[in-house]
Each structure stands twice: as C-alpha cells, then as structure tokens.
Design an enzyme around this catalytic site. Structure first.
Site, PDB file in Angstrom:
ATOM      1  CG  PHE A  58      33.122  32.289  34.096  1.00 35.90           C
ATOM      2  CD1 PHE A  58      32.399  33.443  34.120  1.00 35.90           C
ATOM      3  CD2 PHE A  58      33.840  31.640  32.870  1.00 35.90           C
ATOM      4  CE1 PHE A  58      32.391  34.248  32.858  1.00 35.90           C
ATOM      5  CE2 PHE A  58      33.847  32.737  31.870  1.00 35.90           C
ATOM      6  CZ  PHE A  58      33.142  33.713  31.624  1.00 35.90           C
TER       7      PHE A  58
ATOM      8  CB  SER B   4      35.261  29.379  40.332  1.00 43.82           C
ATOM      9  OG  SER B   4      35.861  29.877  39.265  1.00 43.82           O
ATOM     10  CG  MET B   5      34.200  34.004  38.333  1.00 49.18           C
ATOM     11  SD  MET B   5      33.509  35.105  37.091  1.00 49.18           S
ATOM     12  CE  MET B   5      34.947  35.314  35.923  1.00 49.18           C
TER      13      MET B   5
ATOM     14  CD1 TRP C 206      40.087  33.424  38.666  1.00 49.43           C
ATOM     15  CD2 TRP C 206      38.394  35.179  38.670  1.00 49.43           C
ATOM     16  NE1 TRP C 206      40.319  34.279  37.730  1.00 49.43           N
ATOM     17  CE2 TRP C 206      39.498  35.468  37.632  1.00 49.43           C
ATOM     18  CE3 TRP C 206      37.467  36.010  38.679  1.00 49.43           C
ATOM     19  CZ2 TRP C 206      39.522  36.462  36.984  1.00 49.43           C
ATOM     20  CZ3 TRP C 206      37.343  37.087  38.004  1.00 49.43           C
ATOM     21  CH2 TRP C 206      38.507  37.383  36.804  1.00 49.43           C
TER      22      TRP C 206
ATOM     23  CG  ASP D 137      42.850  26.736  41.286  1.00 49.44           C
ATOM     24  OD1 ASP D 137      42.647  26.849  40.283  1.00 49.44           O
ATOM     25  OD2 ASP D 137      41.927  27.117  42.298  1.00 49.44           O
TER      26      ASP D 137
ATOM     27  CG  HIS E 274      39.280  26.179  39.438  1.00 45.81           C
ATOM     28  ND1 HIS E 274      39.427  27.205  40.565  1.00 45.81           N
ATOM     29  CD2 HIS E 274      38.393  26.679  38.804  1.00 45.81           C
ATOM     30  CE1 HIS E 274      38.626  28.058  40.497  1.00 45.81           C
ATOM     31  NE2 HIS E 274      37.902  27.748  39.146  1.00 45.81           N
TER      32      HIS E 274
END
Length: 290
Positions: A91, A159-160, A184, A205, A237
């Site tokens: 993101f 992540s995303m 995520w 994280d 993270h």
C-alpha cells in the site's frame, strides 16, 4: 556336444547379463526444468546466483492492467526457457520497495517483473488482478516472452501486494507458486487456493500482525496443499522491503521446488527448518508432493 555347449553358454550369458546393473531408467525422466548447478546452502543464501542478469524497463504507458515495472532476466538463453514471477509492492509503495527481489531471483534462473500498480491506494484484490496482468504481459507481448515457459508462473507481494498474491492464486489455480510477504488482507479464508504457498510473517509486525493475517492465511489453506509458514524473528512489517538472506533462501527454494519442480531444493524445505536466531517459527507439510 556342440549344441549342448552353445546352449550352456547362452544360458550362462543370460544369467550373467541379468546380474549386471542396467543404466537407471530414471535418467530418461530427469526434470527438464532444472536450471543451474546443484544447490547448496551457500548458493541459495548468496546475493548473486549462477546467472548473469539483464533488465529492461516497462513503461506505464506501454501496458494495460498494471502500472508498468522492471523485468529482470537471465542474460543467457543456453539453458532454454525459464519460469516467471510477478512481484507487487504494498500500500502506497512503488516497485522500488521490492526491487531487490528482481536481480536476486533472476540470477537463480527466473524471469522476474517487479510492478508498479495503477494507483498506490488500491486494495489486495486489485493488486491480484494486476499481478496476473503483468504475467500475461510477460508471456504474451513482452520482449522476453520467448525466454519464458508460460506454464510455469508464480506471484509474490509485500503487504497488500502479499494479500494480492493470495487473490491471484485463488483466481488462477494454474499458478505454480505464491509467496505473500507480511501480507495484509481482510479476507482470512483461502481454502480455494490450489497453488503451493509459502506464507511469510514477521514476529514484530504491528501493521499486519501474524495472529490476524499470516497465521490465519496459512491455517485456512487446504491441508492437502503444499504449504508452509515462515515467521521471521526480530522482524517487522517492512523487513521484506530490504535485502534479507532468510527471505531469499526460502523464496528461492520454494520457487525452484514448485515453479521448476526441482526436487534438489526439497532439502532446504524438508525436514522443516527449526527455530533459530532468524526464524521464530516454521510450519509446513512434508514431504512435498507437487
């Protein structure tokens, strides 16, 4: 007498021949997708693999479905075609955050595209579609399409982008490998995934805590699927956005094992790696079957 002599000789010869070991029949069934020399711990932890790497830029304006990116590929074509991997950032991030995977994986024998997304604010489902669009571009119209085996493809993301790699794997079951990196995603049920998946989490994280992201991702994957959960120790993270030997070691092994079907790398995945100064936890099913 002569007839008896030759009969005895033929019988003796047949028995003798039966005792001589024959060339292994498995030789004819050797994996045609093995690339590079036999691996060692040193080779999979090395910053550079056995292949020299070239790269080219993919302009945003020249493609559709994703935001452009950079392709990294083995320079030599002497070993034939290679499997390919598309990698998405997280993101608000650009491809620069995952750029280190490009030369690292390509030097081990893969064609890699690190992508920019169409917007830095898009969600995991969009990133999943963009990863697939990038793979379609690689195999369909890119300048390196002739170097790629279109049946051997994988996805990764941070992540995303990691959540997006799960979306891509669920959507396209023909993918050979998926690696969400501190992923995520609000979706926690990935029971429809049929792609061998290595879930990478980080014990520190706070953005995508493993208890609410990586662990339920892993647990929801089918029990019959080749899958593994690697929790990095002393990590956060954004640990996957910088060069990391542990991530590279198990990512290379996973991609080699499942994109190339190269069982020479099984030794680094099974028996399951034990907790150490860099691994908080590792789960998985062994031996692998794909």
């Amino acid at each position: 007498m002569v007839r008896g002599f030759w009969a005895a000789a033929l019988t003796t010869g047949a028995l003798f021949a039966a005792l001589i070991p024959t060339a292994p029949a498995a030789q004819a069934a050797d994996n045609p997708y093995e690339r590079g020399p036999a691996p060692t711990v040193a080779s999979i932890e090395a910053a550079t693999g056995p292949y020299a790497v070239s790269q080219l830029t993919v302009a945003r304006a020249s493609v559709s479905g994703f935001g452009g990116g950079t392709i990294y590929y083995p320079t030599s074509t002497a070993d034939g075609t290679f499997g390919a991997v598309a990698i998405s950032p997280g993101f608000t991030a650009s491809q620069s955050s995952v750029a280190w995977y490009g030369p690292r994986l390509a030097s081990q024998g893969f064609v890699v595209i690190t992508i920019d997304t169409t917007t830095i604010l898009d969600a995991p489902d969009s990133r999943g579609r963009q990863l697939l669009a990038a793979l379609d571009y690689l195999t369909g119209s890119s300048a390196v399409r002739g170097r790629i085996d279109s049946a051997r493809l994988g996805v990764m993301g941070h992540s995303m982008g990691g959540g997006g790699s799960l979306e891509a794997a669920r959507s396209r079951t023909s993918l050979k490998a998926a690696i969400p990196l501190t992923g995520w995603n609000l979706t926690k049920n990935w029971s429809a995934v049929r792609t061998p998946t290595l879930v990478v989490g980080a014990d520190g994280d706070t953005t995508a805590p493993v208890a609410s992201h990586s662990e339920p991702f892993y647990e929801s994957l089918p029990g019959t699927l080749d899958k593994a959960y690697l929790e990095l120790k002393g990590a956060v993270h954004n640990t996957p956005t910088s060069a990391n030997t542990t991530i590279a070691k198990y990512s290379v092994s996973w991609l080699k094992r499942f994109i190339d079907g190269d069982t020479r790398y099984e030794q680094f995945l099974c028996p399951l790696p034990q907790p150490s100064t860099v691994i908080a936890e590792y789960r998985g099913n062994c031996p692998h079957t794909s």
